[in-house]
Scaffold this motif. Structure first.
Motif, PDB file in Angstrom:
ATOM      1  N   VAL A   1      25.161  90.277  50.772  1.00  0.00           N
ATOM      2  CA  VAL A   1      25.699  89.043  51.346  1.00  0.00           C
ATOM      3  C   VAL A   1      24.605  88.141  51.923  1.00  0.00           C
ATOM      4  CG1 VAL A   1      27.293  88.091  53.050  1.00  0.00           C
ATOM      5  CG2 VAL A   1      27.895  90.183  51.839  1.00  0.00           C
ATOM      6  N   LEU A   2      23.775  88.681  52.781  1.00  0.00           N
ATOM      7  CA  LEU A   2      22.830  87.852  53.530  1.00  0.00           C
ATOM      8  C   LEU A   2      21.773  87.202  52.640  1.00  0.00           C
ATOM      9  CD1 LEU A   2      21.812  86.864  56.281  1.00  0.00           C
ATOM     10  CD2 LEU A   2      20.359  88.895  56.337  1.00  0.00           C
ATOM     11  N   TRP A   3      20.985  87.990  51.932  1.00  0.00           N
ATOM     12  CA  TRP A   3      19.884  87.427  51.147  1.00  0.00           C
ATOM     13  C   TRP A   3      20.341  86.503  50.030  1.00  0.00           C
ATOM     14  CZ3 TRP A   3      15.791  86.927  53.631  1.00  0.00           C
ATOM     15  CH2 TRP A   3      15.344  87.895  54.505  1.00  0.00           C
ATOM     16  N   PRO A   4      21.370  86.849  49.268  1.00  0.00           N
ATOM     17  CA  PRO A   4      21.811  85.887  48.247  1.00  0.00           C
ATOM     18  C   PRO A   4      22.224  84.540  48.836  1.00  0.00           C
ATOM     19  CG  PRO A   4      22.743  88.041  47.780  1.00  0.00           C
ATOM     20  CD  PRO A   4      22.073  88.128  49.128  1.00  0.00           C
ATOM     21  N   ARG A   5      22.876  84.556  49.995  1.00  0.00           N
ATOM     22  CA  ARG A   5      23.293  83.291  50.615  1.00  0.00           C
ATOM     23  C   ARG A   5      22.100  82.504  51.143  1.00  0.00           C
ATOM     24  NH1 ARG A   5      28.708  83.618  54.006  1.00  0.00           N
ATOM     25  NH2 ARG A   5      28.750  81.444  53.431  1.00  0.00           N
ATOM     26  N   MET A   6      21.055  83.203  51.575  1.00  0.00           N
ATOM     27  CA  MET A   6      19.881  82.524  52.102  1.00  0.00           C
ATOM     28  C   MET A   6      18.996  81.960  50.988  1.00  0.00           C
ATOM     29  SD  MET A   6      18.755  84.895  55.319  1.00  0.00           S
ATOM     30  CE  MET A   6      17.332  83.871  55.683  1.00  0.00           C
ATOM     31  N   LEU A   7      18.914  82.678  49.875  1.00  0.00           N
ATOM     32  CA  LEU A   7      17.960  82.312  48.833  1.00  0.00           C
ATOM     33  C   LEU A   7      18.566  81.531  47.670  1.00  0.00           C
ATOM     34  CD1 LEU A   7      15.992  85.671  48.765  1.00  0.00           C
ATOM     35  CD2 LEU A   7      15.380  83.552  49.947  1.00  0.00           C
ATOM     36  N   LEU A   8      19.839  81.663  47.451  1.00  0.00           N
ATOM     37  CA  LEU A   8      20.496  80.989  46.329  1.00  0.00           C
ATOM     38  C   LEU A   8      21.434  79.924  46.885  1.00  0.00           C
ATOM     39  CD1 LEU A   8      21.361  84.187  44.287  1.00  0.00           C
ATOM     40  CD2 LEU A   8      19.402  82.666  43.952  1.00  0.00           C
ATOM     41  N   THR A   9      21.139  78.688  46.599  1.00  0.00           N
ATOM     42  CA  THR A   9      21.932  77.601  47.175  1.00  0.00           C
ATOM     43  C   THR A   9      23.366  77.582  46.675  1.00  0.00           C
ATOM     44  OG1 THR A   9      21.140  76.086  45.476  1.00  0.00           O
ATOM     45  CG2 THR A   9      19.917  76.154  47.545  1.00  0.00           C
TER      46      THR A   9
END
Length: 50
Positions: A6-14
């Motif tokens: 959840v966290l990293w995909p939301r931070m790195l993928l707009t």
């Protein structure tokens, strides 16, 4: 566990916007894993401490 799903995909993928059910499942699995790992297996008998 939660960061990977959840966290990293939301931070790195707009354009990443996981569904609420996916977030719920990730949190539920993380909690279950933590409980399975850190719940004590030995519990002393309270009667023997008296």
């Amino acid at each position: 566990m939660f960061a990977t799903c959840v966290l990293w995909p939301r931070m790195l993928l707009t354009d990443c916007n996981p569904a609420a059910s996916d977030i719920h499942d990730a949190v539920e699995q993380a909690v279950q894993t933590m409980l399975a790992r850190y719940t004590p297996t030995y519990r002393p008998d309270p009667k023997s401490e008296r």
